[in-house]
Scaffold this active site. Sequence first.
Site, mmCIF file in Angstrom:
data_model
loop_
_atom_site.group_PDB
_atom_site.id
_atom_site.type_symbol
_atom_site.label_atom_id
_atom_site.label_comp_id
_atom_site.label_asym_id
_atom_site.label_seq_id
_atom_site.Cartn_x
_atom_site.Cartn_y
_atom_site.Cartn_z
ATOM 1 N N HIS A 168 0.848 -1.203 0.000
ATOM 2 C CA HIS A 168 0.000 0.000 0.000
ATOM 3 C C HIS A 168 0.885 1.255 0.000
ATOM 4 O O HIS A 168 0.646 2.201 -0.770
ATOM 5 C CB HIS A 168 -0.898 -0.033 1.238
ATOM 6 N N GLU A 169 1.918 1.255 0.843
ATOM 7 C CA GLU A 169 2.796 2.422 0.925
ATOM 8 C C GLU A 169 3.628 2.583 -0.344
ATOM 9 O O GLU A 169 3.900 3.706 -0.778
ATOM 10 C CB GLU A 169 3.704 2.324 2.158
ATOM 11 N N HIS A 172 1.803 4.555 -2.889
ATOM 12 C CA HIS A 172 1.931 6.004 -2.691
ATOM 13 C C HIS A 172 3.276 6.509 -3.215
ATOM 14 O O HIS A 172 3.360 7.611 -3.769
ATOM 15 C CB HIS A 172 1.798 6.348 -1.204
ATOM 16 N N GLU A 254 -6.477 6.598 -1.065
ATOM 17 C CA GLU A 254 -6.349 5.452 -0.160
ATOM 18 C C GLU A 254 -7.018 4.213 -0.760
ATOM 19 O O GLU A 254 -6.493 3.102 -0.673
ATOM 20 C CB GLU A 254 -6.954 5.782 1.205
#
Length: 650
Positions: A168-169, A172, A254
């Site tokens: 997930h990070e 980003h 998100e």
Amino acid sequence: MKNFFERQDEARRNTTRLIVLFIAAVIGLVIAGYGVALAILMFMSEGGISPIQPGLFVLIVLGTVVIVGGGSAFKIIQLKQGGHVVAESLGGQPLDRNPSDYDEQVLRNVVEEMAIASGVPTPEVYVLDEDGINAFAAGYTVDDAVIGVTRGCMKQLNRAELQGVIAHEYSHILNGDMRLNIRLMGVLNGILLVAILGRTLLRATFYSSMGRRRSEDNKGQLIMIAAGVGLLVIGSVGLLSGRLIKSAVSRQREFLADAAAVQFTRNPQGIGGALKKIGGYESGSTIEHPKAEESSHLFFSDGVGSALFGGGAFATHPPLEERIQRIDSDFEGEQREAQSSASGGAGAAQAAGASGFAGDSSASSPSRSAPNADDVVSHTGDLTADDVDFGAKLRNAVPESLLDAAHEPLGATAIVYGLLLSPQTGSDNRTAQMDVLREHTTSEERDEVMRLLDDLHALPHRLRLPLLNITAPALRHRSADQRTALHDTAQALVRADDQLTVFEYALETVVRHRLDRIANPSSDRPRFKRFSQIQDDAVALLSMIAQAGAQTQREAAQAFEAGIGAFDDVSDPSAHQRTSAHPSQLDDALDRLAQTRPALKQQVLEACARCILDDDTVTDAEADLLMAVAEALDCPVPPFVLHADALSSS
């Protein structure tokens, strides 16, 4: 589905949106400030007072601009140093370079595997001593990115769940969200500063009043209290505005990062399990640090939830249940109790020519079947589960001695030098390079180079640039003078024999780019929109690439035409002629091409890929060259795209 370049464009448009929202928030502060100031004047005045006060309005405008503008400018300048500033402001400590703790070892492995898989330098990892399950990514570019992970996240999640959070990070990091988020921190700091000043003024008034008699300056104290309360009221408006801006910018991204994590790992139970554990865990995802609010939009899950901001338009993150349902359509509200395992929360693993290059033609390294240029473009800045699996295989194939060295500044420096040393002991080239080392390095550095040299020369070619990715955090810890010395020494080693191989140029390009980004992490220089503005640079770069992979001039000409035809503004590829460029000119060309807008940058990368893949094969030298060009353009290409069968063919 949008590709990497379209997502980069979208992130930049969101930056413009952020500026518009910020201006609207400042206008709201001015209106609130004028209202509060007018109310105070009416309360303190013995007579009536007109609600129209031009002088007061100008004073409020100026005061707001000074406070908000000054606070934002201060924070923006502070954050220009890179992502580590954010991690350290939250109390984060760098992960041990060679951790003995099992959970920390697994965390480091997961981060490094995904860095190799995505073709980016490994982010530095910070550990926050917090019980809540949370994480964040911060920085301007992949070169200064950091990943922060709470100790609760390490202890309470198994490896698959931890991998889902890290994936997930990484989304980003790859999608440009970090740059937007860190700018958001800087911009909003001035708005939050109003509330901080109100609290400070009230506290100072309270303590000063304790040492005075009640009869002394009661009116002055009332004015100070009224001013403090007024600033708090105005600050509350600012805090609400800040939350609305964060929500507008962050919430949808998100969802996208959650979806990307599932794509990266092919395991919805990973990130889904992490979210469920947050819901069933006593500490949830709470971050207790007093500066958590200003960084709240960075977190994996809401770290500062409250009755006021816990949901609705003011929430920085979508509701936990909605995120889980999008990943697991069968979810009906059950949440898992987080439990540490005996072995730690990470659990067990689941699964020569015109361009001046010498000795790097197609015959110099094994060729393999290649993808097409569209594959390269579509995979740029994107990952699949196959990429992640391949990254883990590559990391596991690196000898432990080199992995240990890569985590230390001295060892990382020695790896760069060792990779450039000729394997031919006693050759004129090796002798000249050893003279360079004696002149430019310390005895400690030379000893480390010689200690690692046999392992480095035995390292399969396809593992060299991935190993360089692992050295990134250690090289960031070198001082400015040491980084300058590293670049100058690497350049001298490359030039020692007056010949330049493709691998030498690729490695030097990667090192130069990363060291520049360490020194200037916040530089953002998109300037060129049209091919005509970068025509000479593109021709020089494609000429070099075409020659590096060709055995005849005819092959080079054909590859060049295939590449130059990728640009929308080129109707007749044969009208452009190959040129010869000195390496320093190629460096300048890459620096200018890195300043192109995302849409044009996509054409540059596609042109390079077409040029290399014109003969439907790719050599190790060509793969190195494309990876280095992609690095210089800030367009990370997963090595799996070019080396899909590399391990099985070794």
